[in-house]
Design an enzyme around this catalytic site. Structure first.
Site, PDB file in Angstrom:
ATOM      1  N   TYR A 163     -13.082  -7.155   6.280  1.00  0.00           N
ATOM      2  CA  TYR A 163     -11.893  -7.273   5.432  1.00  0.00           C
ATOM      3  C   TYR A 163     -11.640  -8.757   5.154  1.00  0.00           C
ATOM      4  O   TYR A 163     -11.631  -9.565   6.083  1.00  0.00           O
ATOM      5  CB  TYR A 163     -10.655  -6.661   6.098  1.00  0.00           C
ATOM      6  CG  TYR A 163      -9.423  -6.854   5.245  1.00  0.00           C
ATOM      7  CD1 TYR A 163      -9.193  -6.039   4.150  1.00  0.00           C
ATOM      8  CD2 TYR A 163      -8.532  -7.895   5.499  1.00  0.00           C
ATOM      9  CE1 TYR A 163      -8.093  -6.254   3.320  1.00  0.00           C
ATOM     10  CE2 TYR A 163      -7.429  -8.110   4.675  1.00  0.00           C
ATOM     11  CZ  TYR A 163      -7.219  -7.284   3.593  1.00  0.00           C
ATOM     12  OH  TYR A 163      -6.138  -7.505   2.775  1.00  0.00           O
ATOM     13  N   TYR A 207       0.824  -1.214   0.000  1.00  0.00           N
ATOM     14  CA  TYR A 207       0.000   0.000   0.000  1.00  0.00           C
ATOM     15  C   TYR A 207       0.860   1.266   0.000  1.00  0.00           C
ATOM     16  O   TYR A 207       0.647   2.182   0.790  1.00  0.00           O
ATOM     17  CB  TYR A 207      -0.947   0.017   1.210  1.00  0.00           C
ATOM     18  CG  TYR A 207      -1.773  -1.235   1.361  1.00  0.00           C
ATOM     19  CD1 TYR A 207      -2.858  -1.489   0.516  1.00  0.00           C
ATOM     20  CD2 TYR A 207      -1.460  -2.169   2.340  1.00  0.00           C
ATOM     21  CE1 TYR A 207      -3.601  -2.654   0.641  1.00  0.00           C
ATOM     22  CE2 TYR A 207      -2.195  -3.337   2.473  1.00  0.00           C
ATOM     23  CZ  TYR A 207      -3.268  -3.567   1.619  1.00  0.00           C
ATOM     24  OH  TYR A 207      -4.007  -4.723   1.753  1.00  0.00           O
ATOM     25  N   LYS A 220      -2.785 -16.429   8.542  1.00  0.00           N
ATOM     26  CA  LYS A 220      -2.004 -15.646   9.504  1.00  0.00           C
ATOM     27  C   LYS A 220      -1.230 -16.491  10.542  1.00  0.00           C
ATOM     28  O   LYS A 220      -0.131 -16.913  10.248  1.00  0.00           O
ATOM     29  CB  LYS A 220      -2.890 -14.590  10.146  1.00  0.00           C
ATOM     30  CG  LYS A 220      -3.212 -13.456   9.146  1.00  0.00           C
ATOM     31  CD  LYS A 220      -3.643 -12.166   9.821  1.00  0.00           C
ATOM     32  CE  LYS A 220      -3.575 -10.988   8.878  1.00  0.00           C
ATOM     33  NZ  LYS A 220      -4.732 -10.835   8.000  1.00  0.00           N
ATOM     34  N   ASP A 235     -14.551 -16.369   8.188  1.00  0.00           N
ATOM     35  CA  ASP A 235     -13.164 -16.022   7.893  1.00  0.00           C
ATOM     36  C   ASP A 235     -12.436 -15.810   9.219  1.00  0.00           C
ATOM     37  O   ASP A 235     -12.531 -14.752   9.831  1.00  0.00           O
ATOM     38  CB  ASP A 235     -13.124 -14.763   7.013  1.00  0.00           C
ATOM     39  CG  ASP A 235     -11.710 -14.363   6.637  1.00  0.00           C
ATOM     40  OD1 ASP A 235     -10.753 -14.958   7.185  1.00  0.00           O
ATOM     41  OD2 ASP A 235     -11.555 -13.444   5.808  1.00  0.00           O
TER      42      ASP A 235
HETATM   43  C1  LIG Z   1      -5.225 -10.830   6.605  1.00  0.00           C
HETATM   44  C2  LIG Z   1      -6.594 -11.307   6.295  1.00  0.00           C
HETATM   45  C3  LIG Z   1      -6.916 -11.870   5.054  1.00  0.00           C
HETATM   46  C4  LIG Z   1      -5.935 -11.941   3.908  1.00  0.00           C
HETATM   47  O1  LIG Z   1      -4.840 -12.746   4.186  1.00  0.00           O
HETATM   48  P1  LIG Z   1      -3.487 -12.578   3.306  1.00  0.00           P
HETATM   49  O2  LIG Z   1      -2.597 -13.661   3.829  1.00  0.00           O
HETATM   50  O3  LIG Z   1      -2.968 -11.201   3.580  1.00  0.00           O
HETATM   51  O4  LIG Z   1      -3.859 -12.779   1.888  1.00  0.00           O
HETATM   52  C5  LIG Z   1      -8.207 -12.330   4.864  1.00  0.00           C
HETATM   53  N1  LIG Z   1      -9.136 -12.249   5.836  1.00  0.00           N
HETATM   54  C6  LIG Z   1      -8.856 -11.720   7.048  1.00  0.00           C
HETATM   55  C7  LIG Z   1      -9.910 -11.686   8.096  1.00  0.00           C
HETATM   56  C8  LIG Z   1      -7.584 -11.216   7.310  1.00  0.00           C
HETATM   57  O5  LIG Z   1      -7.328 -10.654   8.499  1.00  0.00           O
END
Ligand SMILES: *Cc1c(COP(=O)(O)O)cnc(C)c1O
Length: 455
Positions: A155, A27, A285, A256
């Site tokens: 997100y 970014y 993550k 997610d």
């Molecule tokens: C960080 C994140 C993503 C994306 O993961 P990347 O490894 O950066 O592609 C998707 N969903 C959530 C909730 C996140 O915190």
């Protein structure tokens, strides 16, 4: 081990010049460059810069490094696996590290999730989850169900379908307007964590799912904690009502858990706060303790078998590096470490601290108390809109966007690594962080936010 002497200043300048010339950071502009700080090594909860300065890490490198840097058990797992194989393809081959990982993930996630698709990053795990939902609806003859319902302030990643379900205002919808698929967005959940959810609170979501049920393949959301879209903590009751509405309307629920998984919110997975189980779950993550990129999408047998029973009879995805043995071996060691009984704070760095508790829950509860106590004084600062803490997440919300460059420089001068975004200054430290280090971090946040120059 004796640390090497600080790198000489000319060598560091040379490296930074090359970085400025060629490295495109996340970014950022290639013309108006944000400052970057060169790290030489990282150990425990500390980053050591090339000029010798040491910073306490409040970010766990975008929330991944839950056990701290340079952890002996994770290092050993990586070394042992390297001796066997760094990588083999997962098409037609399998191996103990991947089998160990899918077994662990099925064991520790909600019971109905029984099929694991390993992949390479969080955004890819989200793409995979969305493709699963689309293939599932196709498979059961619901050919019109090709859209997704999501929550504002969410997100889900930076690839195209993931972007399409990120918050439409703070996400990148405007920029990619012409090419992004159109999705549905319910208002961000109003009731906070710990509060009940009224009929009025769920009304917008309910209206959308009822009026578009024939077009919606799945709901996708971050359970309980909305991370990069606003660091909001919402009602478990709200999440329960969403689960019930999805069931009532034949819509799949994708949780997610890329940010919330592996204990961050005080439960191993945030869905547990509401006692619900999704049809599809994404993990990333902290999966490898922050060592390597890896992610996973889990599905129920109902979803997996429906996809497998209809044309073309297979799930259509297969990344080159899926199930990478090195990443799987480290993930296995990280999960074992997390579930180990005596995971206490970082005694290696601060031997005087003796609050190590029986297991990660005690550790997260300890961090939660320290963040709540340490950040509380921010409430009295002018321009602070809110202070909230859940598990190992502490958030100070400001009324105006913070001046990122200036404030980051001030944090570095205070010996901490804190990287705010928008109106949010937050802490998500490694779980092993000591009480002393937590006090240092929170005091830095209070002091820097008290300075008039912060916005
Ligand atoms: C960080 C994140 C993503 C994306 O993961 P990347 O490894 O950066 O592609 C998707 N969903 C959530 C909730 C996140 O915190």
């Amino acid at each position: 081990m004796q640390p090497p002497p600080p790198q000489d200043a000319t060598a560091v300048e040379h490296l930074l010049a090359l970085d400025r010339a060629h490295a495109w950071h996340p970014y950022t502009s290639t013309i108006d460059r944000d400052p970057v700080y060169p790290v030489r090594r990282a150990h425990g909860c500390e980053l050591e810069l090339m000029d010798g300065r040491r910073l306490i890490d409040g970010m766990a490198s975008w929330w991944c490094v839950i056990h701290g840097y340079d952890h002996p058990a994770l290092n050993q797992a990586a070394r042992d696996q390297l001796e066997q194989m760094a990588h083999v393809m997962f098409g037609g081959l399998t191996h103990a590290p991947a089998i160990g990982l899918v077994e662990r993930l099925v064991r520790i996630t909600p019971a109905p999730l029984r099929q694991v698709f390993l992949c390479d990053s969080g955004s890819v795990a989200v793409e995979v989850a969305m493709k699963m939902a689309l293939q599932y609806q196709q498979a059961i003859g619901e050919h019109r169900r090709v859209r997704f319902l999501s929550l504002r302030s969410g997100y889900h990643g930076d690839t195209f379908h993931a972007m399409s379900v990120c918050d439409p205002v703070t996400g990148m919808h405007q920029l990619f307007n012409q090419v992004l698929p159109r999705q549905f967005f319910a208002q961000a959940p109003a009731p906070r964590f710990g509060e009940p959810c009224s009929d009025a609170d769920i009304a917008d979501f309910q209206r959308l799912i009822e009026s578009h049920r024939d077009e919606i393949a799945a709901v996708i959301l971050e359970p309980i904690v909305q991370g990069a879209g606003g660091m909001r903590f919402y009602s478990a009751d709200y999440l329960q009502r969403i689960r019930a509405l999805c069931d009532a309307h034949g819509v799949l629920l994708i949780a997610d858990e890329i940010a919330t998984g592996f204990g961050r919110t005080g439960r191993l997975f945030a869905c547990e706060h509401a006692g619900i189980s999704p049809d599809i779950m994404t993990l990333g993550k902290a999966l490898t303790g922050g060592y390597l990129t890896s992610a996973a999408t889990l599905a129920t047998e109902q979803v997996a078998h429906a996809i497998s029973s209809a044309e073309p009879g297979v799930f259509m995805h297969g990344p080159t590096f899926m199930g990478n043995p090195l990443a799987c071996a480290i993930a296995n060691a990280s999960i074992d470490l997390l579930l180990e009984a005596n995971a206490g704070p970082d005694t290696d760095i601060r031997p005087s601290i003796s609050t190590s508790g029986p297991g990660w829950q005690t550790n997260i509860a300890r961090i939660e108390r320290a963040l709540a106590a340490g950040l509380a004084p921010c409430r009295d600062l002018p321009g602070v809109a809110d202070v909230r803490v859940l598990g190992a997440i502490g958030v100070v919300e400001i009324e105006e966007p913070v001046a990122m460059r200036a404030i980051q420089g001030r944090f570095i001068e205070r010996g901490v690594w804190v990287r705010p975004f928008g109106r949010l200054v937050y802490l998500m430290p490694p779980f092993i962080i000591s009480d002393d280090a937590l006090r240092w971090l929170t005091a830095a946040v209070v002091d820097v936010l008290a300075e008039p120059s912060r916005i």
